[in-house]
Motif scaffolding. Structure first.
Motif, short mmCIF file in Angstrom:
data_model
loop_
_atom_site.label_atom_id
_atom_site.label_comp_id
_atom_site.label_asym_id
_atom_site.label_seq_id
_atom_site.Cartn_x
_atom_site.Cartn_y
_atom_site.Cartn_z
N ASN A 54 0.82 -1.22 0.00
CA ASN A 54 0.00 0.00 0.00
C ASN A 54 0.85 1.27 0.00
O ASN A 54 0.38 2.34 -0.42
N ASN A 475 -14.59 -1.84 3.20
CA ASN A 475 -13.68 -0.96 2.46
C ASN A 475 -12.27 -1.51 2.28
O ASN A 475 -11.72 -1.41 1.17
N GLU A 479 -10.92 -1.85 -1.42
CA GLU A 479 -9.76 -1.08 -1.86
C GLU A 479 -8.66 -1.98 -2.39
O GLU A 479 -7.95 -1.62 -3.35
N SER A 482 -9.65 -3.32 -5.80
CA SER A 482 -9.65 -2.22 -6.77
C SER A 482 -8.28 -2.01 -7.37
O SER A 482 -8.15 -1.45 -8.48
N GLN A 483 -7.24 -2.44 -6.66
CA GLN A 483 -5.86 -2.25 -7.14
C GLN A 483 -5.41 -3.34 -8.11
O GLN A 483 -4.29 -3.29 -8.61
#
Length: 490
Positions: A54, A475, A479, A482-483
């Motif tokens: 991240n 979330n 998230e 989504s990457q």
């Protein structure tokens, strides 16, 4: 420690734990403590990899060059992290459950069980972070071989027969379909590295791409695409912790994970949309979703019903990816996590029922909620998640899968997903409802059955609670998936 070397630690931690498991083979408490500690360490390592990813760090590790361009190497990406985190979270949970189950059921060869389990988790970590198709294939086969002793754990003729079907189908499809597809891919593309957009040259004949797509989809038999699905119900002869390993932690998730990696990073979504075979395989996956649900509806043995339910749910993941749009892939990736939590809870409950009441047939479980209220309540919550109803985690993955069918105008497949959810209701919800409201089937008299051992009960509560928590706090999962399509990954 260099962050990159954490990839080595993730793969080697379960293998190092084997030394302790064998050293304490005559001291069960110490043996199982080693497995639990290793599980916690592995989870922390994966969380550190997640944090570093991240922060934008490029995490890769090269082990060995077999031939020029053919390497054993690893790389952290969003999809691999999802799989690695799910497996590393559920390893200590399943180990804790296994302590209660294996002792409560007085199983033999418990040391062998923990050793093979650890090897399987090491293989899963290697699959999750494989940088190329060759590395993935090597550890995909290791996973098949190391789980065979787990399937045949009981040592009975029935267990051996189940093991033969298990290994025969998985190894047979790998040799007949998966390996030839990998070789042809290497010859055509000149590479096996996972890349955004796929690796095939633009001039690759569509007919060849169609053939390769069919070979890959059937060759990755751990995804249980019909008609190469029989290994999964055959493997239900194994102890319940093994069933949990097969359905939630390792084997089937390795199958659908591998399919997503191949379809997205070997073919690429744009290429998939151009291949005629994609539509045929889409509807085959849709048919499998419905047919497996119908077969599940007819099963009276609880583990058999859950096995066919898994085949249906894996079809969701295959279908979502074959839709060849980002929302479908995101729904499929999310379903890896949400199905893992729901299905492992259901299998934990099935094992608890067997240990506490010696019941395995659904027809004999009426009124069981009176003596095992916590177990049956957890079964109800996990069933809602598999169905895809609020307030449980499965809601979100099914939401994205339905969105993808609308986005691609596949209204028939949207109807398939809705019909499957209705069938989920039909074959799952009557089990806890009859347990709590047996009606005329109620058995009078004192309660002689009690809840499962505390270790097993604790894990059941934990995974059922996670099904609910992930609904309210999705979330981090959203998230991460989504990457998958972010530039610079896989």
């Amino acid at each position: 420690m260099n962050t990159t070397s954490l990839i080595d630690v993730a793969i080697l931690t379960p293998l190092i734990a084997i030394v302790g498991v064998l050293a304490f083979s005559r001291k069960p408490n110490m043996r199982e403590a080693v497995s639990l500690i290793a599980g916690v360490i592995l989870l922390l390592v994966n969380l550190k990899l997640y944090s570093s990813f991240n922060q934008g760090e490029a995490l890769s590790r090269h082990w060995l060059e077999i031939l020029p361009g053919l390497n054993l190497s690893f790389r952290v990406d969003a999809l691999g992290l999802l799989f690695g985190l799910v497996a590393s979270l559920l390893w200590p949970v399943t180990t804790l459950y296994a302590i209660g189950y294996m002792r409560g059921h007085k199983e033999d060869n418990q040391t062998r069980f923990y050793v093979c389990f650890a090897i399987a988790i090491a293989a899963v970590m290697a699959i999750a972070y494989a940088e190329n198709l060759f590395t993935l294939f090597v550890f995909y086969e290791v996973l098949s071989l190391c789980t065979y002793p787990l399937v045949t754990h009981a040592g009975t003729e029935k267990a051996k027969q189940g093991g033969r079907v298990y290994l025969g189908i998985l190894m047979g499809t790998s040799i007949a379909f998966f390996l030839p597809a990998i070789i042809v891919t290497w010859l055509v593309a000149g590479s096996l590295d996972f890349q955004q957009g796929g690796i095939f040259p633009e001039q690759t004949p569509i007919a060849l791409l169609s053939l390769l797509l069919v070979l890959f989809v059937f060759g990755v038999a751990k995804a249980a695409v019909m008609p190469f699905h029989r290994w999964l119900p055959a493997a239900m002869v194994a102890p319940t912790p093994v069933s949990a390993l097969l359905h939630a932690v390792a084997v089937v998730k390795a199958g659908v994970f591998s399919l997503i990696k191949i379809l997205v990073f070997i073919f690429g979504l744009d290429t998939l949309q151009e291949i005629p075979a994609t539509d045929y395989l889409l509807y085959l996956a849709g048919a499998g979703v419905v047919l497996a649900s119908l077969v599940a509806l007819r099963q009276d043995n609880l583990k058999a019903r859950l096995a066919y339910s898994t085949i249906s749910q894996l079809g969701y993941i295959t279908l979502g990816t074959l839709l060849a749009v980002e929302s479908g892939v995101m729904g499929s990736a999310m379903h890896i996590a949400t199905h893992a939590l729901g299905k492992i809870t259901l299998f934990f409950c099935a094992g608890a029922i067997l240990v506490a009441s010696h019941k395995s047939e659904i027809s004999s479980m009426a009124g069981l909620g009176r003596s095992m209220p916590i177990t049956m309540a957890a079964f109800f919550i996990a069933s809602l998640s598999i169905i895809g109803l609020p307030p449980t985690a499965g809601t979100w993955s099914k939401w994205w899968l339905l969105t993808a069918t609308l986005e691609t105008d596949h209204l028939i497949l949207m109807a398939v997903l809705i019909l499957s959810s209705l069938l989920n209701i039909a074959y799952l919800l009557p089990i806890p409802l009859r347990a709590f409201f047996p009606g005329k089937q109620a058995v009078a008299g004192p309660i002689t059955i009690h809840e499962a051992p505390p270790a097993a009960l604790l894990t059941i509560c934990a995974t059922a609670s996670a099904c609910v928590l992930l609904f309210f706090f999705p979330n981090p999962l959203f998230e991460l998936v989504s990457q998958i399509f972010t530039e610079g990954t896989p």
